[in-house]
Motif scaffolding. Structure first.
Motif, PDB file in Angstrom:
ATOM      1  N   ILE A   1      -7.898   9.458   5.302  1.00 26.28           N
ATOM      2  CA  ILE A   1      -8.879   8.674   4.555  1.00 26.28           C
ATOM      3  C   ILE A   1      -8.885   9.075   3.090  1.00 26.28           C
ATOM      4  O   ILE A   1      -8.814  10.255   2.760  1.00 26.28           O
ATOM      5  CB  ILE A   1     -10.281   8.917   5.162  1.00 26.28           C
ATOM      6  N   ALA A   2      -8.938   8.082   2.222  1.00 24.60           N
ATOM      7  CA  ALA A   2      -9.108   8.362   0.792  1.00 24.60           C
ATOM      8  C   ALA A   2     -10.418   7.730   0.360  1.00 24.60           C
ATOM      9  O   ALA A   2     -10.658   6.562   0.627  1.00 24.60           O
ATOM     10  CB  ALA A   2      -7.951   7.787  -0.007  1.00 24.60           C
ATOM     11  N   LEU A   3     -11.253   8.519  -0.266  1.00 25.91           N
ATOM     12  CA  LEU A   3     -12.578   8.030  -0.653  1.00 25.91           C
ATOM     13  C   LEU A   3     -12.710   7.954  -2.163  1.00 25.91           C
ATOM     14  O   LEU A   3     -12.358   8.892  -2.873  1.00 25.91           O
ATOM     15  CB  LEU A   3     -13.650   8.972  -0.092  1.00 25.91           C
ATOM     16  N   VAL A   4     -13.208   6.831  -2.634  1.00 26.43           N
ATOM     17  CA  VAL A   4     -13.654   6.753  -4.029  1.00 26.43           C
ATOM     18  C   VAL A   4     -15.170   6.716  -3.955  1.00 26.43           C
ATOM     19  O   VAL A   4     -15.752   5.723  -3.535  1.00 26.43           O
ATOM     20  CB  VAL A   4     -13.130   5.487  -4.730  1.00 26.43           C
ATOM     21  N   PRO A   5     -15.818   7.837  -4.285  1.00 23.13           N
ATOM     22  CA  PRO A   5     -17.269   7.894  -4.090  1.00 23.13           C
ATOM     23  C   PRO A   5     -18.017   7.076  -5.131  1.00 23.13           C
ATOM     24  O   PRO A   5     -17.459   6.713  -6.168  1.00 23.13           O
ATOM     25  CB  PRO A   5     -17.581   9.366  -4.240  1.00 23.13           C
ATOM     26  N   GLN A   6     -19.273   6.823  -4.794  1.00 24.12           N
ATOM     27  CA  GLN A   6     -20.108   6.022  -5.690  1.00 24.12           C
ATOM     28  C   GLN A   6     -20.274   6.699  -7.058  1.00 24.12           C
ATOM     29  O   GLN A   6     -20.163   6.059  -8.086  1.00 24.12           O
ATOM     30  CB  GLN A   6     -21.471   5.828  -5.033  1.00 24.12           C
TER      31      GLN A   6
ATOM     32  N   ASP B   1      -2.481   8.924  -0.435  1.00 24.74           N
ATOM     33  CA  ASP B   1      -1.505   8.494   0.548  1.00 24.74           C
ATOM     34  C   ASP B   1      -2.122   8.407   1.944  1.00 24.74           C
ATOM     35  O   ASP B   1      -1.561   8.879   2.924  1.00 24.74           O
ATOM     36  CB  ASP B   1      -0.336   9.500   0.571  1.00 24.74           C
ATOM     37  N   ALA B   2      -3.309   7.837   2.008  1.00 24.65           N
ATOM     38  CA  ALA B   2      -4.018   7.746   3.281  1.00 24.65           C
ATOM     39  C   ALA B   2      -3.919   6.327   3.818  1.00 24.65           C
ATOM     40  O   ALA B   2      -3.660   5.385   3.072  1.00 24.65           O
ATOM     41  CB  ALA B   2      -5.478   8.119   3.064  1.00 24.65           C
ATOM     42  N   SER B   3      -4.157   6.183   5.128  1.00 27.38           N
ATOM     43  CA  SER B   3      -4.039   4.841   5.702  1.00 27.38           C
ATOM     44  C   SER B   3      -5.345   4.057   5.588  1.00 27.38           C
ATOM     45  O   SER B   3      -5.360   2.855   5.770  1.00 27.38           O
ATOM     46  CB  SER B   3      -3.579   4.932   7.149  1.00 27.38           C
ATOM     47  N   VAL B   4      -6.438   4.767   5.326  1.00 27.69           N
ATOM     48  CA  VAL B   4      -7.731   4.083   5.192  1.00 27.69           C
ATOM     49  C   VAL B   4      -8.315   4.393   3.818  1.00 27.69           C
ATOM     50  O   VAL B   4      -8.387   5.549   3.419  1.00 27.69           O
ATOM     51  CB  VAL B   4      -8.711   4.551   6.291  1.00 27.69           C
ATOM     52  N   PHE B   5      -8.701   3.343   3.120  1.00 25.74           N
ATOM     53  CA  PHE B   5      -9.326   3.492   1.803  1.00 25.74           C
ATOM     54  C   PHE B   5     -10.812   3.237   1.940  1.00 25.74           C
ATOM     55  O   PHE B   5     -11.202   2.179   2.450  1.00 25.74           O
ATOM     56  CB  PHE B   5      -8.779   2.414   0.862  1.00 25.74           C
ATOM     57  N   LEU B   6     -11.641   4.158   1.491  1.00 21.79           N
ATOM     58  CA  LEU B   6     -13.072   3.906   1.458  1.00 21.79           C
ATOM     59  C   LEU B   6     -13.463   3.834  -0.010  1.00 21.79           C
ATOM     60  O   LEU B   6     -13.335   4.813  -0.748  1.00 21.79           O
ATOM     61  CB  LEU B   6     -13.850   5.027   2.149  1.00 21.79           C
ATOM     62  N   LEU B   7     -13.869   2.681  -0.438  1.00 20.83           N
ATOM     63  CA  LEU B   7     -14.170   2.500  -1.860  1.00 20.83           C
ATOM     64  C   LEU B   7     -15.645   2.190  -2.012  1.00 20.83           C
ATOM     65  O   LEU B   7     -16.110   1.155  -1.552  1.00 20.83           O
ATOM     66  CB  LEU B   7     -13.345   1.347  -2.431  1.00 20.83           C
ATOM     67  N   ASP B   8     -16.381   3.115  -2.635  1.00 22.48           N
ATOM     68  CA  ASP B   8     -17.809   2.893  -2.821  1.00 22.48           C
ATOM     69  C   ASP B   8     -18.020   2.408  -4.249  1.00 22.48           C
ATOM     70  O   ASP B   8     -17.909   3.199  -5.189  1.00 22.48           O
ATOM     71  CB  ASP B   8     -18.576   4.194  -2.563  1.00 22.48           C
TER      72      ASP B   8
END
Ligand SMILES: Nc1ncnc2c1ncn2[C@@H]1O[C@H](COP(=O)(O)OP(=O)(O)OP(=O)(O)O)[C@@H](O)[C@H]1O
Ligand SMILES: [Mg+2]
Length: 612
Positions: free
Chosen positions: A430-435, A508-515
């Protein structure tokens, strides 16, 4: 506090001593030697008084010296004293060095272990504790435990041994005098025992107060902009002074408690010494002991004050250490880690779906945020979650990363509950772009590379280009080597967001979490970032949270979160036509923003529809 948060008794700091048992063992042996030397120190006095002055024959193993003149005997006594002091000094140095160095090493190990633990404790723990408080535990409290360890090794053990030795010698020299000296011990021990608890509690209160002070100071200084912008310097100053005075009161209270111990101990000692003096004079006059022996006894009595005094001082160091040890153990023994077995199967790149089944969640002591949320996200899908402020969108992303675990229901990755997957491997997917983009002290390049430390320079630059970091970074005099400052203060909000995006792209993650990945960007940059995102997310699953409906309109599916559940979901165009919650949100968004989007036309129809 819930039971699981309490320190478990089995956790002690003893295991930190184990690696240094060699050095500590040698120090302990030397301490014994030092005690014997200390005990021997007054005896040359007897040689001088009884044999050199009094002319008594030397019995036992010293009889070869019998023929010596008084001057020679006195010289021998002086030399003996010198030798005893000299050897004692050398031994003392060795003890101080060995135990001091060992204590410093134990302190360093402890500090590192506490930090390691803090890094692994779950977010509920960190939500409860302020970072200033944790830093205080890491520095001040570790130092105090170290001090108390040194005190144990260099003061407590030798002084207690010396005291015990003196008592034994007194008992051997004269039973009555020895018993009189011993009589002081029980009340003294009682005083120490009675005080200990209170002193420790006072010390704990004082430590907590200084930790609060440190937290406050950190917080106020970090938010110095807010303080200045709202001209709150006076109140902030007052609040800090209040805290500072509170900490001062607590520390003075603890000191007062400790200081009361010394006079009490002195009085007890004086009483004991007086008794022994009287008994000693009686013993000399009745011929049971010689004047030399009495001198030795009196010299012991005089030097009793030293150890007892230092033990009183020590009580304070030890109480401080005990309070700090408690604060450290709270961290070390906390069971608040994200439950995950290292033997659990590792997560692999998402192939089929992420499924959220009946998930209910509330923050500790908070109201329910999610209530029976059901949502299925197909691999490769681009999902956009919208919803009112506080609807639980960021919370949902946090659950996917296992920052928190759901209170009810489950989240499955390709059919496996997240809790049954090995944690690190799950988070690597998982790759997160936090708020609020996190910025670490370092350069722009460091901040991007944080996403994947193994990435080489060209990969970092590529991610930076994709997230449009190059647009501003290349114009900076130091380029990617520009220091971002604490919390990224030297970058603009939009620039920080782009750096956070680049970091996630590099992951390089398969899931993007974009806040809210595009908040804080101007419309042109927003379009550019969205294009970049579209490019970076090919073949990836994207869960984006956004208030910007332009982003929602680009998604494969929109989910509207309301009251902890999915209120509506579907293709953006269909939702617009449906005239539900999403269509209403769309209608409220600024016209300028909307007209840029191809869906604008359709939306205009919706609005006309609504107006009718
Ligand atoms: N760490 C936390 N501890 C306790 N409560 C929290 C925490 N984080 C969020 N909350 C609460 O949970 C609720 C949902 O917060 P969340 O951040 O998920 O909302 P959101 O939908 O992302 O809102 P926004 O659009 O403003 O970002 C809020 O009422 C908030 O007060
Ligand atoms: Mg949010």
């Amino acid at each position: 506090m819930p039971k699981s948060h309490r320190s478990s008794g089995s956790w002690t700091l003893l295991r930190f001593l184990r690696p240094y048992r060699g050095a500590l063992g040698v120090a302990a042996g030397l301490t014994l030697a030092e005690t014997v030397l200390d005990l021997a120190r007054p005896w040359p006095l007897k040689l001088a008084v009884d044999n050199a002055i009094g002319g008594r024959p030397l019995g036992g193993f010293l009889s070869p010296l019998d023929g010596l003149s008084p001057a020679a005997l006195a010289g021998a006594a002086a030399l003996l004293t010198l030798a005893l002091v000299g050897i004692g000094a050398l031994v003392g140095y060795l003890i101080t060095y060995l135990s001091g160095a060992a204590a410093e090493r134990v302190g360093a190990d402890l500090r590192e272990a506490v930090f390691h633990r803090m890094l692994h404790l779950s977010l509920p723990f960190h939500d409860r504790h302020r970072s200033g408080d944790l830093v205080t535990r890491l520095t001040g409290d570790v130092a105090r435990v170290e001090d108390s360890l040194v005190a144990w090794l260099t003061t407590l053990v030798p002084e207690v041994l010396t005291l015990a030795g003196m008592t034994v010698v007194l008992l051997v020299v004269d039973r009555v005098m020895g018993l009189a000296a011993l009589a002081v011990a029980p009340p003294l021990a009682l005083v120490v025992a009675l005080r200990r608890r209170r002193i420790r509690q006072a010390q704990r209160a004082s430590r907590d107060a200084s930790a609060r002070l440190a937290s406050d100071a950190t917080e106020m200084l970090r938010n110095v902009r807010a303080v200045q912008a709202f001209t709150r310097e006076r109140e902030t100053d007052d609040r800090f002074r209040g805290r500072s005075r509170g900490a001062l009161r607590a520390v003075v209270g603890a000191m007062d408690l400790e200081a009361r111990y010394s006079p009490l101990a002195d009085m007890l000692l004086a009483a004991g010494s007086g008794l022994v003096l009287w008994l000693g004079v009686m013993a000399v006059t009745s011929g049971r002991i010689t004047v030399g022996t009495l001198l030795v006894v009196l010299s012991y009595l005089g030097s009793l004050y030293g150890p007892i005094r230092s033990l009183a001082r020590l009580a304070r160091t030890l109480a401080r250490g005990a309070a700090s040890r408690e604060r450290i153990l709270e961290v070390l023994a906390s069971a608040e880690v994200v439950p995950s077995s290292p033997a659990a199967p590792p997560a692999t790149p998402l192939r089929r779906s992420l499924v959220i089944r009946g998930v209910g969640f509330a923050y500790p002591n908070g109201p329910a945020v999610l209530r029976g949320l059901d949502l299925e996200i197909a691999a490769g899908e681009r999902l956009c979650v919208v919803g009112a402020t506080g609807a639980g969108k960021s919370t949902l992303l946090g659950l996917l990363l296992r920052f928190y675990d759901p209170n009810a229901g489950r989240i499955e990755m390709d059919g496996v509950d997240l809790r049954e997957l090995e944690l690190d491997s799950l988070r690597r997917q998982i790759a997160l772009v936090p708020q609020d983009p996190w910025m670490l002290d370092g350069t722009i390049a460091d901040n991007i590379a944080f996403g994947r430390p193994s990435a080489d320079e060209s990969e970092v630059l590529l991610a930076a280009r994709t997230a449009l970091v190059d647009e501003f970074a290349e114009r900076l005099p130091d380029g990617y080597a520009t220091e971002v400052g604490e919390g990224g203060v030297r970058l603009s909000g939009g620039q920080r967001r782009r750096v956070a995006l680049a970091r996630a792209i590099l992951r390089d993650a398969s899931v993007f979490l974009l806040d809210e990945p595009t908040s804080g960007l101007d419309p042109a940059s927003e379009r550019a970032v969205m294009r970049a995102l579209a490019q970076a997310s090919t073949g990836r699953t994207v869960v984006a949270v956004s208030h910007r409906l332009t982003l929602a309109a680009d998604a494969d599916r929109v989910v509207v979160l309301d009251d902890g559940r999915v209120a509506e979901q579907g293709r953006p165009s269909r939702l617009l036509e449906g005239g539900g919650a999403f269509a209403r949100m769309w209608a409220l968004q600024r016209p300028a923003e909307r007209s840029e989007h191809p869906l604008a036309e359709r939306r205009e129809q919706t609005i006309t529809l609504e107006r009718r």
